[in-house]
Enzyme design. Structure first.
Site, PDB file in Angstrom:
ATOM      1  N   GLY A  27      54.089 -40.592   9.724  1.00  0.00           N
ATOM      2  CA  GLY A  27      53.512 -41.545   8.782  1.00  0.00           C
ATOM      3  C   GLY A  27      53.461 -40.942   7.386  1.00  0.00           C
ATOM      4  O   GLY A  27      54.458 -40.893   6.668  1.00  0.00           O
ATOM      5  N   GLY A  28      52.292 -40.440   7.016  1.00  0.00           N
ATOM      6  CA  GLY A  28      52.058 -39.907   5.668  1.00  0.00           C
ATOM      7  C   GLY A  28      53.161 -38.998   5.140  1.00  0.00           C
ATOM      8  O   GLY A  28      53.618 -39.155   3.993  1.00  0.00           O
ATOM      9  N   SER A  31      49.615 -37.029  12.323  1.00  0.00           N
ATOM     10  CA  SER A  31      49.482 -35.890  11.405  1.00  0.00           C
ATOM     11  C   SER A  31      50.542 -34.810  11.629  1.00  0.00           C
ATOM     12  O   SER A  31      50.268 -33.622  11.456  1.00  0.00           O
ATOM     13  CB  SER A  31      48.074 -35.296  11.477  1.00  0.00           C
ATOM     14  N   GLU A  57      47.699 -49.140  15.021  1.00  0.00           N
ATOM     15  CA  GLU A  57      47.125 -49.966  13.952  1.00  0.00           C
ATOM     16  C   GLU A  57      47.323 -51.455  14.258  1.00  0.00           C
ATOM     17  O   GLU A  57      46.482 -52.292  13.918  1.00  0.00           O
ATOM     18  CB  GLU A  57      47.746 -49.574  12.598  1.00  0.00           C
ATOM     19  N   ASN A 101      57.583 -43.739   9.436  1.00  0.00           N
ATOM     20  CA  ASN A 101      56.878 -45.020   9.399  1.00  0.00           C
ATOM     21  C   ASN A 101      56.147 -45.091   8.054  1.00  0.00           C
ATOM     22  O   ASN A 101      55.106 -44.463   7.882  1.00  0.00           O
ATOM     23  CB  ASN A 101      55.891 -45.069  10.571  1.00  0.00           C
ATOM     24  N   TRP A 102      56.720 -45.862   7.139  1.00  0.00           N
ATOM     25  CA  TRP A 102      56.124 -45.924   5.792  1.00  0.00           C
ATOM     26  C   TRP A 102      54.836 -46.739   5.755  1.00  0.00           C
ATOM     27  O   TRP A 102      54.119 -46.733   4.772  1.00  0.00           O
ATOM     28  CB  TRP A 102      57.118 -46.547   4.806  1.00  0.00           C
ATOM     29  N   LYS A 103      54.578 -47.493   6.823  1.00  0.00           N
ATOM     30  CA  LYS A 103      53.405 -48.397   6.866  1.00  0.00           C
ATOM     31  C   LYS A 103      53.416 -49.324   5.647  1.00  0.00           C
ATOM     32  O   LYS A 103      54.504 -49.657   5.167  1.00  0.00           O
ATOM     33  CB  LYS A 103      52.109 -47.594   6.994  1.00  0.00           C
ATOM     34  N   GLY A 128      46.781 -40.077  10.732  1.00  0.00           N
ATOM     35  CA  GLY A 128      46.266 -40.145   9.370  1.00  0.00           C
ATOM     36  C   GLY A 128      44.984 -39.360   9.163  1.00  0.00           C
ATOM     37  O   GLY A 128      44.312 -39.519   8.143  1.00  0.00           O
ATOM     38  N   GLU A 166      51.224 -41.194  20.424  1.00  0.00           N
ATOM     39  CA  GLU A 166      50.436 -40.991  19.209  1.00  0.00           C
ATOM     40  C   GLU A 166      48.952 -41.049  19.539  1.00  0.00           C
ATOM     41  O   GLU A 166      48.375 -42.149  19.613  1.00  0.00           O
ATOM     42  CB  GLU A 166      50.773 -42.082  18.184  1.00  0.00           C
TER      43      GLU A 166
HETATM   44  P1  PGA Z   1      50.499 -40.004  10.324  1.00  0.00           P
HETATM   45  O1  PGA Z   1      50.907 -41.391  11.045  1.00  0.00           O
HETATM   46  O2  PGA Z   1      51.722 -39.116  10.411  1.00  0.00           O
HETATM   47  O3  PGA Z   1      50.168 -40.390   8.916  1.00  0.00           O
HETATM   48  O4  PGA Z   1      49.357 -39.450  11.075  1.00  0.00           O
HETATM   49  C1  PGA Z   1      51.729 -41.414  12.182  1.00  0.00           C
HETATM   50  C2  PGA Z   1      51.911 -42.830  12.643  1.00  0.00           C
HETATM   51  O5  PGA Z   1      50.942 -43.607  12.566  1.00  0.00           O
HETATM   52  O6  PGA Z   1      53.004 -43.237  13.089  1.00  0.00           O
END
Ligand code: PGA
Length: 251
Positions: A235-236, A214, A98, A9-11, A174, A168
């Site tokens: 994500g990250g 994370s 989010e 998920n690149w957001k 994050g 999640e």
């Molecule tokens: P993160 O995000 O790996 O940066 O914690 C995961 C997500 O929100 O899907």
């Protein structure tokens, strides 16, 4: 049997050039791997065409990060499930924390989005999870149960089999604070038991449940080793090809 899946998920990150570089680098690196789980890349809408074009020639899938709860029409700024379907989108994330937090998405809104996606042959990656306060109050199971029941349990057996669930915990997203392997397994097993009581054991055993929050190259192996953890929503760590590939190799 259910699939192992790693979804990125690149957001709202990367400009066009960076997105182009990353998706090409991932495609190249994925080709070098022998056995890979299903890999899904979810960039911002603007880079979906690029990602889906490369995905067609490569061994990964493209996914969107959101979809409108409305059909086509006068909804400025929105993107419909039908539009995503017409661009051969395979997956779409819905109910990310989010979106719930900043855009006030309710379980009912997410239920509608899930329906629109399935009607257009796109698999929803349905996110659920508790905030820190809810875990501290020991109501995290109830919170997740409500999210799953209110957004998914109207689906037929055939429909639910096309849904991927991502657990999640919001306090882990994050923050660098990952759920322990035990905490992840415990919640994943609980979600699977909810699915089993509604749809039967066979159906529950065939639904992939991903962990997100994370998850990185260092902790993925331990998390994915759990019986009920079928992969991750990243994500990250999905923004760097090297890290994302290391996670993909963690099964
Ligand atoms: P993160 O995000 O790996 O940066 O914690 C995961 C997500 O929100 O899907």
């Amino acid at each position: 049997m259910r699939k192992n899946i790693v979804a990125g998920n690149w957001k709202m990150n990367l400009d066009f050039e960076q997105a182009d570089d990353l998706v090409n680098e991932l495609a190249e690196k994925l080709e070098e791997l022998d056995i890979v789980p299903d890999v899904i890349i979810c960039p911002p809408f603007l880079y979906l065409e690029l990602t889906s074009d490369i995905a067609q020639e490569s061994n990964f899938f493209a996914g969107a990060q959101n979809v409108s709860m409305f059909d086509n029409g006068a909804y400025t700024g929105e993107v419909s499930a039908q539009m995503l379907g017409s661009m051969n989108m395979d997956y779409c994330i819905v109910g990310h924390s989010e979106r719930r937090k900043y855009f006030n998405e309710s379980n009912e809104d997410i239920k509608i989005k899930v329906e629109k996606l399935l009607a257009n042959a796109i698999r929803p990656i349905f996110c659920c999870g508790e905030v820190l306060e809810e875990r501290e109050k020991n109501i995290h199971f109830d919170v997740v149960k409500k999210q799953v029941e209110e957004s998914l349990f109207h689906l037929t057996e055939k429909e639910i089999l096309n849904v991927v669930i991502a657990y999640e915990p919001v306090w882990a997203i994050g923050t660098g604070k990952t759920a322990t392997s035990e905490q992840a397994q415990e919640m994943h097993a609980y979600i699977r038991s909810l699915l089993a009581s509604k749809y039967g054991k066979d159906v529950a055993e065939n639904i992939s449940i991903l962990y997100g929050g994370s998850c990185n190259a260092k902790n993925a192996k331990e998390l994915f080793a759990n019986n009920d953890v079928d992969g991750g929503l990243i994500g990250g760590a999905s923004l760097k090809a090297e890290d994302f590939i290391a996670i993909i190799k963690s099964f």
